[in-house]
Write a protein that holds these residues in place. Structure first.
Motif, short mmCIF file in Angstrom:
data_model
loop_
_atom_site.label_atom_id
_atom_site.label_comp_id
_atom_site.label_asym_id
_atom_site.label_seq_id
_atom_site.Cartn_x
_atom_site.Cartn_y
_atom_site.Cartn_z
N THR A 174 0.83 -1.02 0.22
CA THR A 174 0.16 -0.26 -0.43
C THR A 174 0.77 0.85 -0.77
N ILE A 175 1.63 1.03 0.82
CA ILE A 175 2.91 2.12 0.79
C ILE A 175 3.71 2.53 -0.24
N GLY A 176 4.14 1.51 -0.58
CA GLY A 176 4.87 1.40 -2.10
C GLY A 176 4.44 1.25 -2.98
N LYS A 177 3.30 1.48 -3.35
CA LYS A 177 2.38 1.23 -4.69
C LYS A 177 1.63 2.14 -5.12
N ASN A 178 0.37 2.31 -4.04
CA ASN A 178 -1.05 3.26 -3.84
C ASN A 178 -0.86 5.00 -2.98
N ILE A 179 -0.06 5.07 -3.21
CA ILE A 179 -0.06 6.44 -1.94
C ILE A 179 0.92 7.37 -2.87
N VAL A 180 1.54 6.87 -4.11
CA VAL A 180 2.14 7.84 -4.93
C VAL A 180 2.35 7.15 -5.92
N VAL A 181 2.52 8.47 -7.52
CA VAL A 181 3.17 7.42 -8.88
C VAL A 181 4.47 7.71 -8.42
N LEU A 182 4.25 6.34 -8.20
CA LEU A 182 6.04 5.71 -8.40
C LEU A 182 7.25 6.77 -9.65
N SER A 183 5.71 6.69 -10.63
CA SER A 183 7.05 6.43 -11.46
C SER A 183 7.47 8.01 -11.69
N ALA A 184 6.57 8.83 -10.73
CA ALA A 184 6.38 10.44 -11.13
C ALA A 184 7.34 11.34 -9.85
N ILE A 185 7.72 9.99 -9.20
CA ILE A 185 8.79 10.54 -7.86
C ILE A 185 10.65 10.25 -7.94
N TRP A 200 -5.47 8.22 -4.94
CA TRP A 200 -6.52 8.17 -3.68
C TRP A 200 -6.34 6.91 -3.51
N LEU A 201 -6.27 5.53 -3.75
CA LEU A 201 -6.52 4.30 -3.65
C LEU A 201 -5.97 4.66 -1.95
N GLY A 202 -4.71 4.68 -2.13
CA GLY A 202 -3.70 4.62 -1.42
C GLY A 202 -4.29 5.82 0.16
N TRP A 203 -4.52 6.85 -0.62
CA TRP A 203 -5.04 7.45 0.37
C TRP A 203 -6.42 7.01 1.19
N LYS A 204 -7.36 6.82 0.99
CA LYS A 204 -9.05 6.26 1.26
C LYS A 204 -8.42 5.18 2.08
N LYS A 205 -7.03 4.00 2.47
CA LYS A 205 -6.94 3.42 3.23
C LYS A 205 -6.28 4.35 4.21
N VAL A 206 -5.05 5.25 4.10
CA VAL A 206 -4.91 6.55 5.68
C VAL A 206 -6.04 6.85 6.03
N LEU A 207 -7.23 7.09 5.67
CA LEU A 207 -8.68 8.03 6.12
C LEU A 207 -8.91 6.56 6.57
N ILE A 239 -4.08 -2.26 5.03
CA ILE A 239 -4.60 -0.13 6.27
C ILE A 239 -3.58 0.02 6.93
N PRO A 240 -2.27 1.00 6.83
CA PRO A 240 -1.99 1.43 7.08
C PRO A 240 -2.48 2.41 8.51
N LEU A 241 -2.22 2.18 9.64
CA LEU A 241 -3.25 2.80 10.65
C LEU A 241 -1.95 3.48 10.99
N SER A 242 -2.28 3.35 12.71
CA SER A 242 -1.69 4.11 13.19
C SER A 242 -2.04 3.85 14.19
N THR A 243 -0.64 2.26 14.53
CA THR A 243 -0.08 1.98 16.25
C THR A 243 -0.85 2.92 17.51
N THR A 244 -0.20 4.36 17.22
CA THR A 244 0.51 5.23 18.74
C THR A 244 -1.06 5.98 18.48
N HIS A 245 -2.31 5.85 17.66
CA HIS A 245 -3.77 5.94 18.03
C HIS A 245 -3.80 4.42 17.98
N THR A 246 -3.92 4.00 18.00
CA THR A 246 -4.64 2.79 18.13
C THR A 246 -4.24 2.70 20.16
#
Length: 314
Positions: free
Chosen positions: A51-62, A113-120, A257-264
Motif C-alpha cells: 500500500t505504501i510502496g504502490k498506492n500512495i503516490v505514482v512511483l514513476s512521478a517521483i 486516491w486508492l492509498g489515501w482512502k486506506k489511510v482515512l 491498511i496503514p494505521l497509526s499504532t500510536t493512535h490505536t
C-alpha cells in the motif's frame, strides 16, 4: 534507515507502555519482548508495504530526492515530540511527508486516491475501533470478575498481560514495520536496483533489525506518557487495552491498511479508563497527544514540501 530507527525509538515503545506501567515486566524485559516480536511481526505479510510502496503516490512521478525529503520530515517531527515524551504517528508522518515532497516535485496529479482512502480508513480504525473495543472488553471483564478475589485475578491478569503485550508488539511490527519496508522497496525501484516494486527478504531483515535497535535505544518518556500519565492502569486494564489494540492492528494489516499504532493503543488505553468513568482518563494529557496527531499531517507535509524544494535547488 534513520526514519526506521526513529520509528523503533518513538513508536514501538507504545506496544509495551502498559506492561511497564503496571509493573508486570521490568523496562529491560519489556523492551526485549517488544524488540523481538516487532522484528518477527515485520516478517509476516507485505500488504501494508505494498500500500505504501504502490498506492500512495505514482512511483514513476517521483525520485530519490522525494523519498529523502519525506524521511527527513519524519525524523525532525518525531524527534521534537520525543523530547517531550509525546508519541507521534510515524504512519501519518510518512504519508504526509511523502505527499508534501511529491507535491513539490511532481504536483497533485501524482497522489493516488486508492492509498489515501486506506489511510482515512486507518484513522477510523485506530481512533474509534480501538476505543470502543477496549471499553467493551473492559466492561465484560468487570461484569465477569466483579466478585472475584483481587489477589487471584491480579496474578492471572499479570500473566495474560505479558501475552497481550507480545500480541501488541507483534502486530506493531506487522503494520508499522511494513510501512518503512515499503518505502525502502520504493527506493530500490527509483534507484534502478529493481525494475518493478518488490519486497526482497533482505529488505525486511534490514528494516526489522533497525526498528528493533531503535526500540532498544530509548522511548522511556513515551512509555511514561502513554502508560502511566494518562490512566492509572491495573494489569487487567493493560490486558484489555493491548488485546483491543492488537486485534485492531491485526485486522488492518490483513487488508493492507496503514494505521497509526500510536493512535490505536492510546485510544484503547483511554477506552479502558472510560469503562469505569470518564474522569478516570487524564484528558489534559490526552489533549496534548491528540494535538500532536492533528498537527502531524500539516507539519510533516510542509517539512517534506520545503525540504524537497531545497533539494531541487541544490
Amino acid at each position: 534507515m534513520g526514519a526506521e530507527f526513529v520509528n523503533g525509538w518513538t513508536d514501538a515503545p507504545n506496544a509495551i507502555a502498559t506492561v511497564v506501567s503496571t509493573k508486570v515486566l521490568s523496562p529491560s524485559r519489556a523492551v526485549l519482548l517488544a524488540t523481538s516480536l516487532n522484528i518477527i511481526g515485520a516478517f509476516c505479510g507485505t500488504a501494508v508495504a505494498a500500500t505504501i510502496g504502490k498506492n500512495i503516490v505514482v512511483l514513476s512521478a517521483i525520485n530519490l530526492e522525494t523519498i529523502a525529503a519525506a524521511l527527513v520530515s519524519i525524523i525532525i517531527w518525531s524527534s521534537i515530540n520525543a523530547r517531550w515524551g509525546i508519541p507521534t504517528s510515524e504512519s501519518h508522518a510518512l504519508v504526509a511527508g511523502l505527499a508534501g515532497a511529491t507535491l513539490a516535485t511532481a504536483g497533485p496529479e501524482a497522489l493516488l486516491w486508492l492509498g489515501w482512502k486506506k489511510v482515512l480508513i486507518g484513522l477510523v480504525f485506530s481512533s474509534v475501533v480501538g476505543f470502543i473495543g477496549s471499553l467493551l472488553i473492559a466492561r465484560l471483564i468487570i461484569a465477569r470478575f466483579a466478585g472475584s478475589a483481587p489477589t487471584k485475578t491480579g496474578v492471572w491478569f499479570s500473566r495474560l498481560q505479558i501475552v497481550s503485550a507480545g500480541f501488541m508488539a507483534f502486530n506493531h511490527g506487522s503494520n508499522d514495520g511494513q510501512k518503512f519496508i515499503g518505502v525502502f522497496a520504493m527506493t530500490l525501484v527509483l534507484g534502478g536496483v529493481y525494475a518493478e516494486f518488490t519486497v526482497p527478504f533482505w529488505v525486511i531483515l534490514l528494516c526489522a533489525g533497525t526498528m528493533g535497535i531503535g526500540t532498544m535505544v530509548g522511548g522511556w518518556r513515551i512509555i511514561k506518557k502513554v502508560g502511566m500519565s494518562m490512566v492509572d492502569l491495573k494489569p487487567w486494564q493493560g490486558f484489555c487495552a493491548e488485546t483491543a489494540a492488537g486485534a485492531t492492528i491485526m485486522a488492518a494489516s490483513h487488508f493492507g491498511i496503514p494505521l497509526s499504532t500510536t493512535h490505536t493503543i492510546t485510544m484503547s488505553i483511554a477506552g479502558v479508563g472510560a469503562s469505569r468513568r470518564m474522569d478516570s482518563v487524564r484528558w489534559d494529557i490526552a489533549k496534548d497527544i491528540i494535538w500532536a496527531w492533528v498537527l502531524t499531517f500539516p507539519v510533516c507535509g510542509a517539512i517534506g514540501f520545503v525540504v524537497a524544494l531545497l533539494i531541487k535547488q541544490l
